[in-house]
Design an enzyme around this catalytic site. Structure first.
Site, PDB file in Angstrom:
ATOM      1  CG  ASN A  35      -0.162  -0.082   2.534  1.00 14.96           C
ATOM      2  OD1 ASN A  35       1.073  -0.054   2.537  1.00 14.96           O
ATOM      3  ND2 ASN A  35      -0.893  -0.169   3.633  1.00 14.96           N
ATOM      4  CG  HIS A  63       3.655   0.172   4.785  1.00 11.73           C
ATOM      5  ND1 HIS A  63       2.765  -0.731   5.318  1.00 11.73           N
ATOM      6  CD2 HIS A  63       4.802  -0.520   4.582  1.00 11.73           C
ATOM      7  CE1 HIS A  63       3.363  -1.909   5.436  1.00 11.73           C
ATOM      8  NE2 HIS A  63       4.588  -1.815   4.988  1.00 11.73           N
ATOM      9  CD  GLU A 101       0.003   0.394   7.440  1.00 13.46           C
ATOM     10  OE1 GLU A 101       0.294   0.489   6.237  1.00 13.46           O
ATOM     11  OE2 GLU A 101      -0.227  -0.687   7.996  1.00 13.46           O
TER      12      GLU A 101
HETATM   13  C1  GLP Z   1       6.674  -4.396   6.534  1.00 12.50           C
HETATM   14  C2  GLP Z   1       7.666  -3.485   7.292  1.00 12.50           C
HETATM   15  C3  GLP Z   1       8.393  -2.579   6.347  1.00 12.50           C
HETATM   16  C4  GLP Z   1       8.848  -3.391   5.160  1.00 12.50           C
HETATM   17  C5  GLP Z   1       7.639  -3.731   4.335  1.00 12.50           C
HETATM   18  C6  GLP Z   1       7.921  -4.620   3.137  1.00 12.50           C
HETATM   19  O1  GLP Z   1       5.364  -4.272   6.990  1.00 12.50           O
HETATM   20  N1  GLP Z   1       7.070  -2.701   8.332  1.00 12.50           N
HETATM   21  O2  GLP Z   1       9.488  -1.968   7.018  1.00 12.50           O
HETATM   22  O3  GLP Z   1       9.739  -2.651   4.379  1.00 12.50           O
HETATM   23  O4  GLP Z   1       6.599  -4.250   5.124  1.00 12.50           O
HETATM   24  O5  GLP Z   1       8.236  -5.927   3.525  1.00 12.50           O
HETATM   25  P1  GLP Z   1       8.751  -7.024   2.491  1.00 12.50           P
HETATM   26  O6  GLP Z   1      10.133  -6.634   2.121  1.00 12.50           O
HETATM   27  O7  GLP Z   1       8.706  -8.313   3.277  1.00 12.50           O
HETATM   28  O8  GLP Z   1       7.809  -7.003   1.340  1.00 12.50           O
END
Ligand code: GLP
Length: 244
Positions: free
Chosen positions: A138, A140, A145
């Protein structure tokens, strides 16, 4: 204010090497850099590559200070599913960084008041030199968020449904994922000197293009990476760049 530089790689290994080279450049200039390392799947290969470079003597990350990006609220102390626990196993131990050189986010007591002190102390210490970030589906960054404004401080947040679902595999089932968290705000993050955003996998295709080409607005928090004085590099794999 320059546009983010975008580098596209065919495979995970070349993406990890390129990101490690960017991190190496920062650490050579500033061996005592203050570094924010994202958790999640995407940067795992980068941290392994940095550990390998440390092992071969090509990189010395032992002088850096780690500043925590995000953390769940409501966990028992020492819960291995905490993001601190993840960071300990995946970043601190492999890179040889003692835990007295970690600036952790507040999780106890009056967390909101402690977040104000966290930001104040961070600014007094000179802010962040390098932020290594991933992106949520999304848009973030950390747990900022949507909607999150560029001025958002470090604070307590409610996690969105999509974030809870995306993190369910770490918790066994969706209902076990904490619903509240604390995140470094976009304001201190965007004040970093250097930001490396890692994006991988075709499921990130839509959001990486919205981030880089869509409107710069709070509904896509990562879009503010286009409006910062930081030097921003987006390292992205071909699956995310070209999509399904
Ligand atoms: C999570 C963390 C983020 C991270 C993101 C992507 O919720 N809070 O810091 O960068 O989602 O995660 P991934 O690399 O596993 O897709």
């Amino acid at each position: 204010m320059a546009e983010p530089r975008v580098e596209v790689f065919d495979d995970a290994a070349s993406l990890d090497r390129a990101a490690a080279a960017l991190v190496g450049d920062v650490l050579r200039t500033n061996p005592a850099a203050r570094v924010v390392p994202a958790t999640g799947e995407t940067p795992v290969g980068l941290y392994a590559e940095l550990a390998a470079r440390r092992g071969s003597g090509a990189l010395d990350p032992t002088g850096i200070t780690i500043v925590q990006l995000d953390e769940y609220l409501g966990l028992e102390p020492g819960d291995r599913r905490s993001l601190y626990g993840w960071m300990l196993r995946t970043v601190l131990e492999p890179l040889g960084i003692p835990d007295d050189r970690v600036v952790g986010l507040p999780t106890d007591g009056d967390v909101s008041a402690a977040c104000v002190s966290f930001d104040r102390q961070l600014a007094a210490d000179g802010g962040i030199d390098l932020a290594i970030l991933g992106i949520g589906h999304n848009g973030h960054l950390g747990f900022n968020e949507p909607p999150s404004d560029a001025t958002s401080p470090t604070r307590v947040v409610d996690l969105s449904r999509s974030t809870i679902e995306a993190n369910a595999n770490y918790w066994g089932r969706v209902d076990d994922v904490p619903t509240r968290a604390v995140t470094m705000g976009l304001a201190p993050l965007l004040s970093a000197s250097t930001i490396v955003l890692l994006v991988a996998g075709e499921r990130k295709h839509e959001i990486v293009h919205r981030t880089l080409e869509g409107p710069i607005e709070a509904t896509v928090p990562a879009s503010f990476l286009r409006r910062t004085s930081a030097e921003v590099t987006v390292v992205v794999d071909r699956a995310a760049w070209e999509g399904p």
